[in-house]
Design a protein around this motif. Structure first.
Motif: not given
Ligand code: ATP
Length: 364
Positions: A87-99
């Motif tokens: 959400r604005p101001g909070f971005d989980l890094p790509p490697e923690e998104r399990r994508v």
């Protein structure tokens, strides 16, 4: 239920439980002053395949990059597997998104054998678990016999299957495919794609597939999101989009159509193939009428109908594709199943099926 459960706050604090693979709400993104993603909503259940379709530059890749965490979110929210990841101001890094991500240029690591390519994302696991996982995914994509092979010795389709196993081995909560099959030649493309999507469905991995190829989307998508200028202009099953296309762009998804420009007169629109009801469109409005080839039926001349002449006729088994010349000089494409009358040069009459005919305000 085996899948992640998202808590969706309902009215008066009531909580509705439903499995969520991906939920994107009100996602908006600007590059400078330019809005390239505008209020996009998406919702995928586990195991579903959704397609994001639209012309080049409409914002598909940017949407995917935001979901993957490769771009910071400016407005809106993204949940994956029921977990808020941005959400604005909070971005989980790509490697923690399990994508899991697969792009058109899905290059394998040339210096690693097939099994090591597949195991690349599993370095956090112990050796035995890692080897089991690699074996399982190679088996799933029918590449077990190639575990010790070098990537350059594989065909394009085989490399693609290894890339799929590599993307799936870490067991992602979401799979993103960006034109992932476009590099393959046509004959191979459909087979590799269908196989890959079957594996993803079976694994229960929600999958968002980006393509500019509408035909591909209607073939494989459980739902389609038609995107133009950053907006989702219509979302639905292929059958829903076929029955009620929101605009001429979506109407063209299912194959070539006949297009006529005209004006609303007395609640109707006149076209060279006959009249159409203008619905709620205002008097005098300039409109585009889309007539699907299957809307036109050819019959013997009885008198009373619009006359036309058969210019070309191709018989494709039970389906006939006919080009008709009309009195005003225009020609139309007709697609008819079953017996047809007339050969090239013959005069015929046409009748229209209004369920395959759509009238829209003309593009400015
Ligand atoms: P294609 O099918 O051609 O890949 P697309 O629908 O994926 O197109 P995007 O790549 O999302 O479109 O691009 C949307 C718009 O945003 C384009 O006009 C593009 O030029 C612009 N754009 C993309 N990335 C950036 C960036 N980093 N900086 C500025 N503009 C960008």
């Amino acid at each position: 239920m085996r899948h992640a459960i998202a808590d969706a706050p309902g009215a008066a604090g009531a909580r509705m439980l439903r499995p969520v693979g991906l939920r994107v709400q009100d996602l908006t993104h600007r590059f400078g002053d330019r809005v390239v993603v505008a209020a996009v909503d998406l919702e995928l259940a586990p195991g579903e395949v959704h397609c994001l379709v639209g012309p080049s530059g409409c914002g598909k890749t940017t949407t995917l990059r935001l979901i993957a965490g490769l771009e910071a979110v400016q407005a809106g929210t993204i949940e994956i597997g029921g977990r808020l990841v941005a959400r604005p101001g909070f971005d989980l890094p790509p490697e923690e998104r399990r994508v899991g991500l697969m792009f058109q240029d899905f290059a394998l690591f040339p210096h690693l054998r097939v099994a090591d390519n597949v195991g690349f994302g599993l370095r956090g696991l112990d050796r035995v678990t890692r080897e089991q996982r690699v074996r399982r995914w190679l088996q799933r994509v029918n590449m077990t016999d190639y575990a010790r092979s070098w990537p350059h010795t594989l065909s394009g389709g085989e490399q693609q299957r290894v890339a799929l196993a590599r993307a799936l081995a870490p067991e992602p909560a979401l799979m993103l495919l960006d034109e992932a099959f476009s590099a393959l030649d046509t004959s191979l493309r459909a087979a590799v794609r269908d196989e890959a999507l079957a594996v993803l469905r079976e694994a229960g991995t929600p999958t968002l597939l980006v393509t500019h190829d509408a035909e591909e989307a209607v073939r494989v998508g459980d739902r389609i999101h038609a995107m133009r200028d950053g907006r989702i202009i219509q979302a639905g099953t292929p059958a829903e989009l076929y029955a009620r296309p929101a605009d001429p762009f979506v109407a063209g998804f299912f194959g070539p159509v006949n297009r006529f420009l005209g004006r609303v007169r007395g609640g109707r629109v006149s076209t060279p193939v006959g009249e159409a009801a203008a619905g709620a469109l205002p008097e005098g409005l300039e409109v585009e009428t889309i007539v699907r080839p299957e809307a036109i039926r050819v019959r013997p001349v009885h008198g009373g109908g619009v006359r036309a002449r058969i210019l070309q006729r191709r018989d494709l088994g039970p389906v006939h594709v006919i080009h008709l010349g009309l009195p005003g000089g225009s020609d139309v494409r007709v697609r008819q199943t079953g017996a047809i009358v007339g050969g090239v040069g013959d005069e015929v009459e046409i009748e229209l099926d209004p369920s395959h005919l759509f009238v829209y305000p003309a593009a400015r």
